[in-house]
Write a protein that holds these residues in place. Structure first.
Motif, short mmCIF file in Angstrom:
data_model
loop_
_atom_site.label_atom_id
_atom_site.label_comp_id
_atom_site.label_asym_id
_atom_site.label_seq_id
_atom_site.Cartn_x
_atom_site.Cartn_y
_atom_site.Cartn_z
N TRP A 257 0.80 -1.22 0.00
CA TRP A 257 0.00 0.00 0.00
C TRP A 257 0.83 1.27 0.00
O TRP A 257 0.30 2.36 -0.11
N LEU A 258 2.16 1.17 0.11
CA LEU A 258 3.02 2.35 0.01
C LEU A 258 3.74 2.33 -1.33
O LEU A 258 4.32 1.33 -1.72
N THR A 259 3.70 3.43 -2.06
CA THR A 259 4.40 3.54 -3.34
C THR A 259 5.21 4.82 -3.34
O THR A 259 4.94 5.74 -2.55
N ALA A 269 11.91 12.67 9.81
CA ALA A 269 12.96 11.65 9.88
C ALA A 269 13.12 11.00 8.51
O ALA A 269 12.14 10.60 7.89
N PRO A 270 14.34 10.89 7.99
CA PRO A 270 14.53 10.40 6.62
C PRO A 270 14.26 8.91 6.46
O PRO A 270 14.08 8.44 5.36
N LEU A 271 14.24 8.14 7.53
CA LEU A 271 13.99 6.71 7.43
C LEU A 271 12.86 6.33 8.37
O LEU A 271 12.77 6.83 9.49
N GLY A 329 13.13 6.26 2.93
CA GLY A 329 12.96 4.82 2.85
C GLY A 329 11.98 4.35 3.90
O GLY A 329 11.94 4.87 5.01
N VAL A 330 11.17 3.37 3.54
CA VAL A 330 10.19 2.81 4.47
C VAL A 330 10.38 1.30 4.48
O VAL A 330 10.36 0.65 3.43
N LEU A 350 13.52 -8.26 6.96
CA LEU A 350 13.38 -6.82 6.79
C LEU A 350 13.11 -6.55 5.32
O LEU A 350 13.88 -6.97 4.46
N SER A 351 12.00 -5.86 5.04
CA SER A 351 11.57 -5.64 3.66
C SER A 351 11.50 -4.15 3.35
O SER A 351 11.14 -3.34 4.21
N ASN A 352 11.84 -3.81 2.12
CA ASN A 352 11.63 -2.45 1.62
C ASN A 352 10.20 -2.38 1.09
O ASN A 352 9.85 -3.05 0.12
#
Length: 668
Positions: A257-259, A269-271, A329-330, A350-352
């Motif tokens: 659901w995130l693109t 926060a950048p991450l 990055g999420v 851990l997934s991107n």
């Protein structure tokens, strides 16, 4: 008649061939005479025909000259030592007297066969190379024989010693086993069976640093020497022992659901890291254990720098999506816990979430572990892998983002990647320019102040020398002080402040700062590593050793500087051989590490001098490139720079570093 009794002479065959009596080198000066002894000692009957020896070693001469040269070689052997003869000579044959002379080959075989591991370790510690390393290019016939015999002997002795080590793995002293493996590495450095056993021994004694060093050395050596890679069997052993995952597409339960289009730029926060549930049978006996693991992972992640931690559940998915907006990055950290008989299997990944790629995964198998130990182990492995894995993934994410010189989050992430990978002064400076821009946009940007403090404190990763060090230290103190005003309880702030105090000679405050940082953030390898280095310079080597082992355990992708920092710990502890192994595999060419390596090599005698021939010019070239004044630097300039850069507390450690470097430079 042959005299029976204990041999009084030792012929060393591995490395340079040497004849010794009571530890004293009494070797013949002529290489061909030493080659004669080596040949006879490995013949099945320890004997050879005179014509065969003359033809083997002096085939370029006429028959009479060759026979005369053989007589001279025999006479030279006889002059080496008095007493009963070393050779028995008649009209047709020459025989070596094994009641007078023994060989390291025979002694190693005997100790291995008897499973006398302490004696085998003592013997292997004296191995300095392959069979007859100094006997190459003597004569065509001898060279051909030596090549074939060397391969045969290496295979035979390796098989015998490996069998002894493997069969005694569970009961032998680990120190003896590691010494034996070091000797085998000298004989056959790219043997994968040796490397696999070595990795198992490293894991047995929980020496993660050596485990990573051993595999990295093998991988680089096979590529350099043969254009090959480690076999699938060796890689499987390494993966199992380090629990290292690999990148592969996500399958079940992928979150889509995130693109990238839903991630507009903003100054947050950048991450972002999302902690999903540790899945488990809700009615099973481990449901509470899974909840505790999830909670402890979340608490530990909150303290990591540059992360925003979010908990995901079905009720607040929309809110989570809003909180992730603007992040460079999420990532999602998830797990599954299953009970299989008496063992517990834990799968972590851990997934991107923007690419739906698993960037790290690991499976833990825990046998009969108590709940507290299980939680600690799961948290350590999960949290320790987060930042190293994300740092490997971020460059590809940055390449997909449009440049925006007003976006502090993007600029900071770009600067962070640039300075951490900088290999030139220009690259480091350009990263600092970006960090200055971040501070201009957001004067309270904690990460930018901390990274600038580190850059000025390390003289741009030791890429500058001869400049105004006091001015750089003042800039470092300025930025670390500003960071302390922004967030005085931040762990990285504590680390930077501790380094400032270390350089100012405030030893007690520095040590307290490092220890407090490690106790607060025990699962971040990149925080622990500089603390371990600081404690090393303070003389707290036992603490530094323990922390460095934790660093290698936490980070599944240990960078080269981990090995170099650990090498300094080993060197100051008096373990010069082990230190050189880590310096070598690190591949670090920064002038600080090269200087420390030269200091260490000065304590390794002839072996160190041979390596220093290559390291010294690299250091001097690098130092000249870093030197800022117009004049040519002197030896005193170099030593003053080293003292300014490496603040060592104990006099004995200063002598090892500063005195060692001075000795290495004098040898030039």
């Amino acid at each position: 008649m042959i005299d029976a009794g204990t041999p009084t002479l030792l012929l060393r065959l591995f490395g340079e061939v040497r004849l010794c009596e009571a530890g004293k080198d009494i070797s013949p000066r002529s290489r061909k005479t030493r080659a004669l002894l080596a040949y006879l000692s490995v013949m099945p009957s320890q004997s050879a025909a005179r014509y065969r020896l003359a033809d083997l070693l002096w085939s370029d001469r006429a028959d009479e000259q060759a026979r005369g040269s053989l007589r001279q070689a025999i006479a030279e052997v006889r002059r080496c030592a008095s007493g009963s003869p070393m050779l028995f000579v008649d009209r047709d044959r020459v025989t070596i007297n094994l009641f007078r002379i023994t060989t390291d080959l025979y002694e190693i075989e005997s100790a291995a066969t008897a499973r006398n591991m302490p004696e085998l370790a003592r013997l292997m510690a004296q191995v300095s190379g392959g069979f007859g390393d100094d006997l190459n290019d003597l004569a065509a016939g001898y060279d051909e024989w030596l090549s074939i015999e060397r391969t045969h002997l290496h295979e035979a002795i390796t098989a015998i010693v490996l069998k002894a080590a493997t069969e005694t793995l569970e009961r032998a002293d680990p120190g003896d086993l590691k010494m034996i493996l070091r000797g085998l590495d000298q004989i056959d450095p790219w043997n994968e069976e040796i490397a696999r056993l070595g990795m198992r021994i490293d894991r047995l004694v929980d020496d993660r640093a050596s485990l990573h060093r051993r595999f990295k050395r093998l991988e680089e050596g096979l590529g350099r020497e043969f254009g090959a890679v480690p076999s699938s069997e060796t890689r499987a052993v390494f993966t199992a022992l380090t629990k290292l995952g690999s990148e592969e597409p996500t399958k079940d339960g992928a979150v889509t659901w995130l693109t990238p289009e839903k991630l507009p730029s903003s100054q947050i926060a950048p991450l972002t890291i999302i902690v999903s549930r540790v899945l488990v049978d809700p009615d099973g006996p481990d449901a509470d254990l899974a909840v505790i693991c999830e909670e402890d992972i979340r608490v530990a992640l909150i303290h990591l720098p540059d992360l925003r931690v979010v908990t995901l559940n079905a009720a607040n998915a929309e809110q989570v999506e809003i909180m992730c907006a603007g992040a460079v990055g999420v990532y999602m950290l998830s797990g599954r816990l299953r009970r299989l008989g008496s063992s517990l299997r834990v799968n972590l990944q851990l997934s991107n979430l923007q690419s739906n790629v698993v960037i790290w995964s690991e499976q833990l198998r825990l046998e009969n572990a108590d709940p507290a130990a299980t939680v600690d182990h799961v948290v350590e492995r999960a949290v320790g892998a987060v930042l190293p894995s994300i740092n490997r993934d971020l460059p590809s994410r940055m390449a997909q983002r449009a440049s925006n010189d007003r976006d502090a989050a993007l600029l900071y992430t770009e600067a962070r990647l640039k300075v951490k990978s900088a290999r030139t002064l220009e690259a480091a400076r350009s990263g600092c320019v970006l960090l200055d821009r971040v501070v201009e946009i957001d004067p309270r940007h904690l990460g930018a102040h901390l990274l600038l403090a580190r850059m000025y404190h390390t003289d741009f990763w030791q890429m500058m020398a001869g400049h105004d060090v006091a001015a750089f230290r003042a800039r470092a103190n300025e930025h670390s002080g500003e960071a302390a005003r922004i967030d005085p309880n931040n762990v990285e702030v504590q680390v930077r402040r501790a380094w400032c105090r270390l350089r100012e000679g405030e030893w007690r405050l520095a040590q307290e700062g490092f220890e407090r940082a490690v106790s607060t953030l025990p699962h971040d390898a990149d925080t622990i590593n500089p603390c371990a280095a600081g404690l090393c310079y303070l003389g707290e080597l036992a603490q530094a050793e323990t922390l460095m082992q934790r660093v290698f355990r936490l980070n599944p992708f240990p960078p080269p500087d981990y090995h170099a920092d650990y090498a300094v710990v080993l060197s100051l502890g008096g373990h010069a051989v082990e230190a050189e192994e880590h310096f070598d595999v690190s591949g670090e060419v920064g002038i600080l590490y090269l200087a420390a390596r030269l200091a260490n090599l000065s304590r390794l005698g002839k072996a160190g001098a041979r390596v220093a021939v290559a390291v010294r010019p690299a250091f001097l070239h690098g130092f000249q490139a870093a030197w800022q004044p117009a004049r040519t630097p002197t030896t005193n300039d170099i030593l003053q720079w080293f003292a300014d850069t490496v603040p060592v507390r104990l006099a004995t450690h200063r002598q090892r570093l500063y005195g060692g470097l001075a000795a290495a430079l004098v040898e030039a």
